[in-house]
Design an enzyme around this catalytic site. Structure first.
Site: not given
Ligand code: PMM
Length: 287
Positions: A225, A265
């Site tokens: 991030k 994640r």
């Molecule tokens: N961040 C993203 C998408 N989904 N879900 C949860 N539970 N927590 C997060 O911090 C989160 C998420 C955005 O990141 P990405 O674009 O790499 O998927």
């Protein structure tokens, strides 16, 4: 340290004695770090299987980018992206979670075999979500959320970041439970990067044990991030490239695991499994 598993998790994962590692699989043309990479169905499925072989316990399939300024998609578009991938991964005996803010997408994907609903809006984007979750026997991630990608950067205004996030997340929890969601099935997530400026994320992480102390399994999504890109910026202030943020991601995963989180994640699964094992051993050394 509370890291007990939520109810509804697949049996084999209940046996796991370390934080869960969830692999990110965005089937979108525009997600922030891997947008477009796995947009075609077959490449998405292959990548999901590769993540699973690398050690991911669950693959989180998302069909709508949540990054600031992302274009929202309708139910049909989102389903056409995620459903074939969910079906193929489930057929390959891979555990899948569905990353969606839409009740209908969640319902269809659970019917197709998804074992977890990951709702970054924690029920705030779709009024039908809690009733839908209440009908499913799968865990439900409630993430701290203030608004959609188009406005979320403007919403990063706090008196006391960690306190405000905990209080708002508690409101979301109460609403979910009042809406019929089984409290034992809930996982909470402070939502790193969502309506949070760079420093806000570090304040949240510094108070991570307070989230753990709420008594729900905690999930952390720090992977690649912006706050990590800024931390690792070069001398001219240019943020570190996405794919080169994994070392910092792993450091966060290790400290988060030592702080008692239930899961992380991440995009790069292999090193994350090592990182959470380090964190678990660290916490055990403390006891
Ligand atoms: N961040 C993203 C998408 N989904 N879900 C949860 N539970 N927590 C997060 O911090 C989160 C998420 C955005 O990141 P990405 O674009 O790499 O998927």
């Amino acid at each position: 340290m509370s890291r007990c598993h939520p109810s509804g998790l697949p049996e084999d994962l209940l046996q796991l004695d370390r934080p869960i590692v969830i692999g990110v699989l965005n089937v979108t043309p525009d997600s922030f770090s891997d947008g477009g990479k796995h947009f075609e169905g077959t490449s998405a499925v292959e990548h999901g299987i590769a993540l699973s072989r690398d050690g991911a316990d669950i693959i989180d399939v998302g069909g709508e980018s949540t990054r600031p300024g992302a274009t929202p998609v309708d139910v049909e578009t989102e389903l056409s992206r995620v459903l074939p991938v969910v079906r193929a991964l489930v057929a390959a005996a891979v555990h899948v979670s569905i990353d969606t803010m839409k009740a209908e997408v969640a319902r269809e994907c659970v019917a197709a075999g998804a074992c977890l609903i990951n709702d970054v809006s924690g029920g705030r984007a779709d009024p039908a979500m809690y009733a839908t979750v209440a009908e499913q026997d799968v865990p439900y991630v409630i993430m701290h959320w203030r608004g959609h990608g188009a406005v979320m950067n403007q919403l990063a205004v706090y008196e006391d970041v960690a306190g405000d996030v905990i209080s708002e997340l508690s409101d979301q929890l109460q609403a979910a439970i009042a809406g019929g969601v089984d409290p034992d099935s809930i996982i909470i997530d402070p939502g790193l990067g969502f309506a949070k400026d760079v420093d806000d994320n570090w304040q949240v992480l510094n108070h991570l044990t307070e989230f753990v102390d709420l008594g729900y399994p905690v999930l952390i999504g720090a992977s690649r991030k912006r706050f990590l890109g800024s931390l690792l910026a070069d001398d001219s202030g240019r943020p570190r490239a996405f794919a080169e943020r994994d070392g910092a991601t792993d450091a966060v995963s290790a400290i988060a695991a030592a702080s008692g989180v239930w899961g992380v994640r991440v995009h790069n699964v292999k090193a994350a499994v090592d990182a959470v094992l380090v964190g678990r051993a660290w916490a055990r050394g403390r006891q």
